[in-house]
Design an enzyme around this catalytic site. Structure first.
Site, PDB file in Angstrom:
ATOM      1  N   CYS A  48       0.839  -1.216   0.000  1.00 14.52           N
ATOM      2  CA  CYS A  48       0.000   0.000   0.000  1.00 14.52           C
ATOM      3  C   CYS A  48       0.866   1.255   0.000  1.00 14.52           C
ATOM      4  O   CYS A  48       0.545   2.244  -0.663  1.00 14.52           O
ATOM      5  CB  CYS A  48      -0.901   0.028   1.231  1.00 14.52           C
ATOM      6  SG  CYS A  48      -2.025  -1.357   1.324  1.00 14.52           S
TER       7      CYS A  48
HETATM    8  C1  BEZ Z   1       0.656  -4.758   1.843  1.00 14.49           C
HETATM    9  O1  BEZ Z   1       0.191  -3.641   1.615  1.00 14.49           O
HETATM   10  O2  BEZ Z   1       1.844  -4.990   1.724  1.00 14.49           O
HETATM   11  C2  BEZ Z   1      -0.250  -5.892   2.277  1.00 14.49           C
HETATM   12  C3  BEZ Z   1      -1.364  -5.628   3.048  1.00 14.49           C
HETATM   13  C4  BEZ Z   1      -2.179  -6.680   3.449  1.00 14.49           C
HETATM   14  C5  BEZ Z   1      -1.875  -7.976   3.069  1.00 14.49           C
HETATM   15  C6  BEZ Z   1      -0.765  -8.220   2.268  1.00 14.49           C
HETATM   16  C7  BEZ Z   1       0.065  -7.174   1.881  1.00 14.49           C
END
Ligand code: BEZ
Length: 222
Positions: A48
């Protein structure tokens, strides 16, 4: 219970929400622009962070197309504000010029069917997937895509899709696989041969195929 998913052409629902820049009414915030609303599983997560930094860097590209970005994550405004500092640091950004909706009660996540039952937080509650909604100035949904939490989005592709949506709403063309701005387009199957000279002054080319149906008609981008 989640609401039924929105379809292309549906009126995108208006909503009020707290965001990193204060409370907004979505339609008022959009004014006469298009919007891209893109959701995130949670703040302070690696993928994110890369996505939000990428969108911040692409703000001039979105605004050039008349599209205002807005993110959503299921955490509080205070959390978003702290996270924005990390995003700016990661992306080497001096400013962060779009809001992040604080959907910590998952109200919008449910309303817009964005919860991913396979991706749970530490309390076992479903996180939001990576949804993309592109909404036009009439507040109609023009595109939606859902990605799982483990796959970061390609925002060059999202800009390409916006270019296609905006081109094809006024011209009688569709854009082929891997089309890029300025590339050859396909003449819509509904265009009659007698209308071709007026609609496509640059001419068209019909590609021969075994069926002989003559439906593969290309034209330079109008
Ligand atoms: C991420 O943003 O890296 C992420 C968030 C939730 C689950 C897997 C990855």
């Amino acid at each position: 219970m989640p609401c039924s998913p929105l379809n292309i052409g549906d009126q995108f629902p208006n909503f009020e929400a707290e965001t990193s820049v204060g409370k907004i009414d979505f339609y008022d915030w959009m004014q006469d622009s298009w919007a891209i609303l893109f959701s995130h599983p949670a703040d302070f997560t690696p993928v994110c962070t890369t996505e939000l930094a990428r969108v911040a860097a692409l703000i001039p590209e979105f605004l050039k197309r008349g599209v205002k970005p807005i993110a959503l994550s299921c955490d509080s405004v205070e959390s978003h504000k702290r996270w924005i500092e990390d995003i700016k640091s990661f992306g080497k950004l001096t400013t962060f010029d779009y809001p992040i909706i604080a959907d910590d009660k998952r109200v919008l996540a449910q309303q817009l069917s964005m919860l991913d039952k396979d991706e749970l937080n530490a309390e076992g509650i479903p996180l939001t997937c990576r949804a993309v909604f592109i909404v036009d100035e009439k507040k109609k949904l023009r595109l939606s895509i859902l990605y799982p939490a483990t796959t970061g989005r390609n925002f060059d592709e999202i800009l390409r899709v916006i270019d296609s949506l905006q081109l094809t709403q006024t011209k009688s063309v569709a854009t082929p696989a891997d089309w890029q701005q300025g590339g050859k387009c396909m003449v819509l199957p509904t265009v009659k041969a007698e209308d071709v000279p007026q609609l496509f002054p640059k001419g068209i080319e019909t590609i021969e195929v075994p069926s002989g149906k003559g439906y593969l008609r290309t034209t330079p981008q109008p």
